[in-house]
Design an enzyme around this catalytic site. Structure first.
Site, PDB file in Angstrom:
ATOM      1  N   MET A  30      31.963  29.404  25.949  1.00  0.00           N
ATOM      2  CA  MET A  30      33.155  29.043  25.172  1.00  0.00           C
ATOM      3  C   MET A  30      32.870  27.799  24.334  1.00  0.00           C
ATOM      4  O   MET A  30      33.795  27.115  23.898  1.00  0.00           O
ATOM      5  CB  MET A  30      34.334  28.835  26.109  1.00  0.00           C
ATOM      6  N   LEU A  33      29.056  22.854  24.159  1.00  0.00           N
ATOM      7  CA  LEU A  33      27.847  23.106  24.949  1.00  0.00           C
ATOM      8  C   LEU A  33      27.294  21.832  25.579  1.00  0.00           C
ATOM      9  O   LEU A  33      27.387  20.745  25.013  1.00  0.00           O
ATOM     10  CB  LEU A  33      26.782  23.760  24.063  1.00  0.00           C
ATOM     11  N   HIS A  37      24.933  24.817  30.061  1.00  0.00           N
ATOM     12  CA  HIS A  37      24.672  25.979  29.203  1.00  0.00           C
ATOM     13  C   HIS A  37      23.190  26.027  28.853  1.00  0.00           C
ATOM     14  O   HIS A  37      22.572  27.088  28.861  1.00  0.00           O
ATOM     15  CB  HIS A  37      25.475  25.876  27.899  1.00  0.00           C
ATOM     16  N   GLN A  61      41.944  34.636  28.609  1.00  0.00           N
ATOM     17  CA  GLN A  61      41.631  34.186  29.970  1.00  0.00           C
ATOM     18  C   GLN A  61      42.293  32.861  30.323  1.00  0.00           C
ATOM     19  O   GLN A  61      42.097  32.338  31.413  1.00  0.00           O
ATOM     20  CB  GLN A  61      40.122  34.114  30.190  1.00  0.00           C
ATOM     21  N   LYS A 151      28.106  27.906  38.827  1.00  0.00           N
ATOM     22  CA  LYS A 151      29.221  26.960  38.718  1.00  0.00           C
ATOM     23  C   LYS A 151      30.548  27.727  38.812  1.00  0.00           C
ATOM     24  O   LYS A 151      31.511  27.292  39.428  1.00  0.00           O
ATOM     25  CB  LYS A 151      29.092  26.222  37.376  1.00  0.00           C
ATOM     26  N   ASP A 152      30.588  28.903  38.154  1.00  0.00           N
ATOM     27  CA  ASP A 152      31.760  29.786  38.230  1.00  0.00           C
ATOM     28  C   ASP A 152      31.366  30.965  39.116  1.00  0.00           C
ATOM     29  O   ASP A 152      31.204  32.089  38.632  1.00  0.00           O
ATOM     30  CB  ASP A 152      32.142  30.237  36.820  1.00  0.00           C
ATOM     31  N   SER A 188      32.422  21.765  30.155  1.00  0.00           N
ATOM     32  CA  SER A 188      33.001  21.397  28.861  1.00  0.00           C
ATOM     33  C   SER A 188      34.260  20.555  29.074  1.00  0.00           C
ATOM     34  O   SER A 188      34.591  19.707  28.245  1.00  0.00           O
ATOM     35  CB  SER A 188      33.349  22.655  28.078  1.00  0.00           C
TER      36      SER A 188
HETATM   37  P1  AMP Z   1      31.818  28.266  29.761  1.00  0.00           P
HETATM   38  O1  AMP Z   1      31.417  27.872  28.370  1.00  0.00           O
HETATM   39  O2  AMP Z   1      32.395  27.132  30.550  1.00  0.00           O
HETATM   40  O3  AMP Z   1      32.646  29.525  29.794  1.00  0.00           O
HETATM   41  O4  AMP Z   1      30.469  28.612  30.516  1.00  0.00           O
HETATM   42  C1  AMP Z   1      29.559  29.544  30.002  1.00  0.00           C
HETATM   43  C2  AMP Z   1      28.521  29.850  31.063  1.00  0.00           C
HETATM   44  O5  AMP Z   1      27.832  28.656  31.421  1.00  0.00           O
HETATM   45  C3  AMP Z   1      29.144  30.382  32.366  1.00  0.00           C
HETATM   46  O6  AMP Z   1      28.305  31.396  32.897  1.00  0.00           O
HETATM   47  C4  AMP Z   1      29.154  29.170  33.257  1.00  0.00           C
HETATM   48  O7  AMP Z   1      29.102  29.479  34.631  1.00  0.00           O
HETATM   49  C5  AMP Z   1      27.875  28.482  32.808  1.00  0.00           C
HETATM   50  N1  AMP Z   1      27.937  27.056  33.163  1.00  0.00           N
HETATM   51  C6  AMP Z   1      28.884  26.164  32.815  1.00  0.00           C
HETATM   52  N2  AMP Z   1      28.629  24.961  33.371  1.00  0.00           N
HETATM   53  C7  AMP Z   1      27.498  25.115  34.094  1.00  0.00           C
HETATM   54  C8  AMP Z   1      26.721  24.241  34.920  1.00  0.00           C
HETATM   55  N3  AMP Z   1      27.073  22.975  35.122  1.00  0.00           N
HETATM   56  N4  AMP Z   1      25.613  24.737  35.519  1.00  0.00           N
HETATM   57  C9  AMP Z   1      25.254  26.038  35.339  1.00  0.00           C
HETATM   58  N5  AMP Z   1      25.942  26.910  34.578  1.00  0.00           N
HETATM   59  C10 AMP Z   1      27.046  26.460  33.965  1.00  0.00           C
END
Ligand code: AMP
Length: 282
Positions: A30, A33, A37, A61, A151-152, A188
């Site tokens: 999303m 970055l 990421h 979402q 993380k998720d 983020s």
């Molecule tokens: P988001 O932009 O928050 O939707 O995250 C995009 C992807 O990056 C998702 O698969 C998250 O689980 C992963 N992600 C976000 N933060 C981390 C982190 N600190 N460590 C590993 N993966 C991450």
């Protein structure tokens, strides 16, 4: 660096790459970055001929309008960050109306019960939105492998289920949680924290590390109580939930069984900012 804003143009591009026999690694994000990421992108670059990073703040979402509105969108910075990693990364950043073909709504999914636990309870409709947008992205990007952060963790398990339900020919790769030196999981949403909240938020990982250590000798009930106490003593943070759950089903655990794998999960508010984190316990 190649940046595509339209799904039609991106489809044309990706089909050409597929015809050439290129393997495609996909990292959905999303935006806003950070190195979390970046860690996923690095693995994708190593394992595939081509890496596609999507930047898309998915409206379906978000169960909270203010969270959606306040979600950071530093698009130019994101492009610069990706360019710095590798100028060959392909960025796909469509508009909602385009990606959803005019109807920006979620499909209703059943993820075998995974959707009713933790985040599912606290963010109604969230996983329908996640499933819907990823199904759309997977069909356009046609990745060989797609990368998701632990993380998720609940999302990662749901994506594995989604791929089964939708019969998508993609391998899902789970990647470790990337943390700041304080232990705070990169996110983020951390950009919205004040310096004091950032400092205090190190308690999330401290609490999880405590849970991991205590899990060796203490009961789940005892650990749950201790974690609640730890957060009650901190005026800057509010615990929404802490749960020990089975890693596969994500069902809340009450008693430990040797043959099962468990994780500790928590969601915490720092002012209006909601943070999540988790840890493997055994
Ligand atoms: P988001 O932009 O928050 O939707 O995250 C995009 C992807 O990056 C998702 O698969 C998250 O689980 C992963 N992600 C976000 N933060 C981390 C982190 N600190 N460590 C590993 N993966 C991450």
């Amino acid at each position: 660096m190649p940046v595509f804003y339209s799904s039609k143009e991106f489809t044309h591009f990706i089909n050409t790459q597929k015809q050439k026999g290129q393997t495609i690694g996909f990292v959905p994000t999303m935006g806003a970055l950070h190195e979390g990421h970046g860690s996923l992108i690095t693995v994708s670059l190593q394992e595939n001929d081509l890496t596609v990073v999507s930047i898309f703040v998915n409206p379906t979402q978000f169960n909270n309008a203010s969270d959606l509105e306040k979600y950071p969108r530093p698009f130019k910075q994101d492009v610069a960050y990706l360019e710095h990693i590798d100028a060959a990364i392909v960025i796909f950043a469509p508009q909602p109306e385009d990606l959803y073909s005019g109807k920006v709504v979620s499909k209703a999914y059943k993820f075998g019960g995974l959707e009713h636990e933790m985040e599912g309870k606290h963010r109604p409709g969230h996983f329908d939105g996640v499933g819907t947008v990823l199904n759309l992205f997977f069909r356009i990007v046609k990745p060989t492998k797609a990368y998701f952060g632990q993380k998720d963790f609940q999302q990662l398990q749901i994506v594995r289920k989604l791929v089964q339900i939708e019969k998508l020919p993609v391998t899902i790769v789970g990647c470790p949680i990337h943390r700041a030196a304080s232990g705070l999981a990169m996110s983020s949403r951390n950009k919205r924290l004040t310096p004091l909240q950032t400092q205090e938020a190190a308690l999330l990982f401290k609490a999880l590390r405590y849970a991991k250590e205590a899990f060796k000798t203490q009961s789940i009930a005892h650990i749950n109580k201790e974690i609640e106490r730890i957060f009650k003593e901190n005026p800057h943070l509010e615990l929404e939930y802490f749960e020990i759950a089975k890693s596969d089903t994500l069902k809340t655990a009450i008693r430990k069984r040797k043959q099962n794998s468990y994780r500790g999960f928590l969601a915490v508010f720092a002012g209006p900012v909601r943070l999540i984190d988790n840890i493997a316990l055994n």
